[in-house]
Design a protein around this motif. Structure first.
Motif, PDB file in Angstrom:
ATOM      1  N   MET A  69     -23.396 -10.839 -39.284  1.00 35.47           N
ATOM      2  CA  MET A  69     -24.655 -10.363 -38.713  1.00 35.47           C
ATOM      3  C   MET A  69     -25.084  -9.043 -39.356  1.00 35.47           C
ATOM      4  O   MET A  69     -26.255  -8.854 -39.692  1.00 35.47           O
ATOM      5  CB  MET A  69     -24.513 -10.189 -37.203  1.00 35.47           C
ATOM      6  N   VAL A  70     -24.131  -8.141 -39.514  1.00 38.31           N
ATOM      7  CA  VAL A  70     -24.453  -6.836 -40.100  1.00 38.31           C
ATOM      8  C   VAL A  70     -24.813  -6.995 -41.571  1.00 38.31           C
ATOM      9  O   VAL A  70     -25.780  -6.397 -42.058  1.00 38.31           O
ATOM     10  CB  VAL A  70     -23.280  -5.852 -39.921  1.00 38.31           C
TER      11      VAL A  70
ATOM     12  N   ALA B 165     -21.782  -7.469 -32.558  1.00 41.23           N
ATOM     13  CA  ALA B 165     -22.157  -7.914 -33.903  1.00 41.23           C
ATOM     14  C   ALA B 165     -20.938  -8.262 -34.747  1.00 41.23           C
ATOM     15  O   ALA B 165     -19.900  -7.599 -34.680  1.00 41.23           O
ATOM     16  CB  ALA B 165     -22.968  -6.835 -34.597  1.00 41.23           C
TER      17      ALA B 165
ATOM     18  N   PHE C 226     -30.574  -7.428 -33.561  1.00 45.92           N
ATOM     19  CA  PHE C 226     -29.451  -8.339 -33.360  1.00 45.92           C
ATOM     20  C   PHE C 226     -29.629  -9.276 -32.158  1.00 45.92           C
ATOM     21  O   PHE C 226     -28.699  -9.989 -31.786  1.00 45.92           O
ATOM     22  CB  PHE C 226     -28.146  -7.548 -33.198  1.00 45.92           C
TER      23      PHE C 226
ATOM     24  N   TRP D 173     -23.990  -1.940 -32.817  1.00 44.77           N
ATOM     25  CA  TRP D 173     -23.101  -3.043 -33.186  1.00 44.77           C
ATOM     26  C   TRP D 173     -22.287  -3.497 -31.976  1.00 44.77           C
ATOM     27  O   TRP D 173     -22.159  -4.690 -31.723  1.00 44.77           O
ATOM     28  CB  TRP D 173     -22.152  -2.615 -34.302  1.00 44.77           C
TER      29      TRP D 173
END
Length: 207
Positions: free
Chosen positions: A173-174, A169, A95, A164
């Protein structure tokens, strides 16, 4: 190649075998490469060797949910070597957009260095598996990629969304990270969606 005694190790004198022994010692360094993912007991961060072992075992379990049947033997081989280059290139947090700049170049250079320790035939074979994993084009590689995504996602559900939260996040994004699962393992994608919704409701993932 090992050519002299080192900390008590005595080479056998067979060039090929000594190269295999040297490589085997070198990859022990995977245990020192820490990932951002926490162990499920939250005691510490996992290392690359633990991650590779975990997803290799998982590959034995979820085959029935893949849209195309993978060759489990090849997939497991792919999974146990896919992060070897991180011995020299380091782990790159999925990330972290800035850290991912130049990742391919760093890892290619690491592959050149690491796989050159092996006899050429084995070096080429293992590098081909590593490259196939990254390309995510074959059923084996796509299934391997799913295992690589599902494992840290699973850990997040048990560790308060640790990575996360660390990355701040968002849902997008996830979901982008989990795209291989959506495309290749739709039944698992249903579980992913439920846990993304749960993560949002708990404040672990931004809407």
């Amino acid at each position: 190649m090992i050519t002299e005694h080192t900390d008590g190790f005595v080479p056998c004198g067979n060039v090929r075998l000594d190269r295999l022994l040297h490589f085997s010692a070198e990859i022990d360094k995977m245990t020192n490469i820490l990932r951002r993912t926490l162990l499920i007991d939250k005691s510490r961060r996992e290392n690359d060797a633990e991650h590779s072992w975990h997803i290799a075992v998982m590959a034995l379990l979820f085959e029935e949910y893949a849209l195309q049947k993978p060759d489990i033997g090849r997939t497991v081989r792919m999974l146990v070597v896919h992060d070897l280059v991180e011995i020299y290139a380091g782990d790159t947090f999925a990330f972290d957009e800035q850290a991912n700049i130049g990742k391919q170049e760093r890892e290619a250079a690491a592959a050149d260095r690491l796989f050159a320790l092996l006899p050429p035939d084995l070096g080429q074979e293992i590098r081909a598996l590593w490259e196939e994993f990254d390309a995510m084009e074959t059923p084996d590689a796509r299934y391997a990629a799913c295992m690589d995504r599902i494992q840290p996602f699973l850990h997040n559900t048990f560790t308060g969304g640790h990575t996360w939260c660390e990355a701040n996040a968002s849902r997008s994004m996830v979901e982008k990270r989990m795209e291989p699962v959506r495309e290749f393992m739709p039944e698992l994608w249903k579980w992913v969606q439920k846990n993304i919704e749960s993560g949002i409701s708990r404040g672990w993932i931004r809407p």
